[in-house]
Scaffold this active site. Sequence first.
Site, mmCIF file in Angstrom:
data_model
loop_
_atom_site.group_PDB
_atom_site.id
_atom_site.type_symbol
_atom_site.label_atom_id
_atom_site.label_comp_id
_atom_site.label_asym_id
_atom_site.label_seq_id
_atom_site.Cartn_x
_atom_site.Cartn_y
_atom_site.Cartn_z
ATOM 1 C CD GLU A 80 -1.311 -29.825 -11.275
ATOM 2 O OE1 GLU A 80 -0.382 -30.647 -11.323
ATOM 3 O OE2 GLU A 80 -1.732 -29.345 -10.202
ATOM 4 C CG HIS A 114 1.769 -20.034 -5.553
ATOM 5 N ND1 HIS A 114 2.975 -20.540 -5.182
ATOM 6 C CD2 HIS A 114 0.878 -21.026 -5.336
ATOM 7 C CE1 HIS A 114 2.836 -21.782 -4.750
ATOM 8 N NE2 HIS A 114 1.572 -22.106 -4.837
#
Lengths: 362, 448
Positions: free
Chosen positions: A93, A162
């Site tokens: 990322e 999440h």
Amino acid sequence: MALRRLALSGAAALRTSQGHAAALGPQLLRTYASTQMTVRDALNSAMDEEMARDDSVFIMGEEVAEYQGAYKITRGLLQKYGPKRVKDTPITEAGFTGIGVGAAFAGLRPIVEFMTFNFSMQAIDQIVNSAAKHHYMSAGQVTCPVVFRGANGAAAGVAAQHSQCFAAWYASVPGLKVVAPYDAEDSRGLLKAAIRDPDPVVVLENEILYGESFPIDEAALDKDFTVPIGKAKVMRSGSDVTLVAFGKMVGYCLKAAELLEQEGVSAEVLNLRSLKPIDRDAIAASVRKTHRVVSVEEGWPQHGVGSEIMAIAIEECFDDLDAPPERVTGAEVPMPYAQNLEAAALPQVDHVVATVKRMMNK
Amino acid sequence: MLARCAAALRGRTAGSLPAAARGLAASAGAAGGEQPPAAAPTSQPSSSQEDRMDFPGGSVPFTAGMDWHGGAFAPRAPLPCYRTIDAAGREVPDAAIPHPLPRETAVRMYETMVRLQTVDVLFYEAQRQGRFSFYMTSSGEEATAIGSAAALHPDDVVFSQYREQGVIMYRGFSIQNMAHQCFGNMHEQGKGRQMPIHYGSRELNFHTISSPLATQLPHAVGAAYAMKLEQRGTVAAAYFGEGAASEGDFHAALNFAATLGAPVIFVCRNNGWAISTPASDQYRGDGIAGRGPAYGIATLRVDGGDTRAVYNATAEARRIALEQQAPVLLEAMSYRSGHHSTSDDSSRYRAAEEMRAWRARDPVSRFQRWLVDQGWWDDAADTAARQAARREVIQALEAAQRAPKPPLSTMFEDVYARMPPHLEAQRAEVLAHVAAHPDACPADIPVK
């Protein structure tokens, strides 16, 4: 305070809340538009049109090309624009975020997709310290027209790492713009505006909304349709209380407003659309009209978006308030997995209704 | 699916690898960035299912032996260090010189080194006198900055760390601009936003410095990818120290540069020390250069104190990056002769003898000796250059210190490309407050 009250009074509400959550959907929206569009198609068409309009727009992220996006938001774009403009990346990322920032410095308009914003934490230094500040640190010599987009907020059954909202994190940073679309019109208009914007824009989407269909006006299907960043939208007019929300919680507020109407309470629903800049004027104008305000968000209460709305209400229209402003938020815990606890950790429509009724002494 | 990928990859690697740096001991893994690292050498028999494993990442031979690599099992000889001028400044016979230095360029490089040394000494003293908050010298590493800067094209874009002030000087940033920046005054091109030595200039294609280490490396790769997409014929140059190479962004940048085929030159200044942490505590293995081939990146280790070697290495790296549209890694071996910054006293953690030994190999003296041997420089020119630089620096510091600070209203500018209403409101509120209460604003902040 509001949370504590909810915790005390919320047990009964929670028992019925899941039914309302499941019932939420576009059928609740009363508009006169003829076309229906999913949020997924809205986001997809927005990127498609902007890539066709401007060669400097490109997309990068994990699984965005061959796989067409973890949530299929980039469907068909690889086939249309080729592998140089729709770029699958290695799994770093911080890497593809930094590369997007550098490409933006160099004049491109990258769209960086995070599979979800949960993983943007691995890249937050690039967003906060580089993307947000470079224009300022370079004294305006270098712009950074990058878009960071992906699913934010609570998903279903995927627990602590999440399922969380980063709206308050990003909206606190000078130099970033932050938008959170609710329906198809928001999704098209805000994403297209974000891609055209000269500043870095964080687009907080919602995984659960991707598959939802919404009515959309003909005007919002125009290839040059944009929604101005920094402006809220009154989704439903009312006179007794203002419900302020963004993203998925706008739908909950609309449902709560319907239920409240049956009880004789007229609720106005304000869809923030932008969290940075936040539309102080729209919030203040609505509160001056209704004299009461409740904020609704999935995120945590402390230092949350609701805290900012409370501050705006108090700073801008303290003397207009007929009741203390209140927040309805997610519980201040990491998201549990077990279905019952997950529901209990999130705001439900009944929480909003119960909060407003108590505020109205009903 | 897997078979299709493997077949496609084999197809792309057909033929030999592109030639690495001609005349230089470049260690080219897979210099073309889009080739898989495990390509079959052409001297091997053609691959068959029996003796090779084809997989989506390439093709590797099988072996019946259990041969461990790396760590304590197979200590490899370190990659050699390319140089053209020895520690005493004498020409190294038979050195590879693919890019001979023209006299005019060499003299300009040396003069810039003299100016850089003078700036470092006098700015450091100015900081110690309390005239501004912070400073970092680049002494011991002048050759790395100037040698590489001279080999870049002005249109190449530089993403530096914070000890490469020589690069922006060589590009034309004046000593007066440097002084304005350190004092953060109203003439400063950065509007007094950045801390000292965080220079930047769009005009000179030099990005302002990002303090969190190594963040500039992915930026350089992204900029290089933009150059590739738009076929600009330029490269990005990214500078960093061996300590910064421990950051995750270093790995991200090199891996992305290789997979994207980005024309970027990574210039590592391995100066031996990350504040007080010696390079021996920073990594195992063969330094930073040792990592390059593992990423599939053409790599060269170079004597960072040899100005001509750094120039040749960078010029050749630029040629490779452009021709192959691929990244190149240089590891310039040098020594941080000064303290980390004005917040540091390195005598507390490193031996005086070590520092003396390295100062005896001072890169500026080495280059000067070589210039004199060429007949391009002499003592009189040296004295004149140093006196002129000293005068210029002193005048620049005095002028910068006298100049007013930036006005209050500029604080709110450039947060966004266009000032949003909430910042307009905050600026108006501050200015109205100061107008109503003049005493509330310190005298050194111009109100407007």
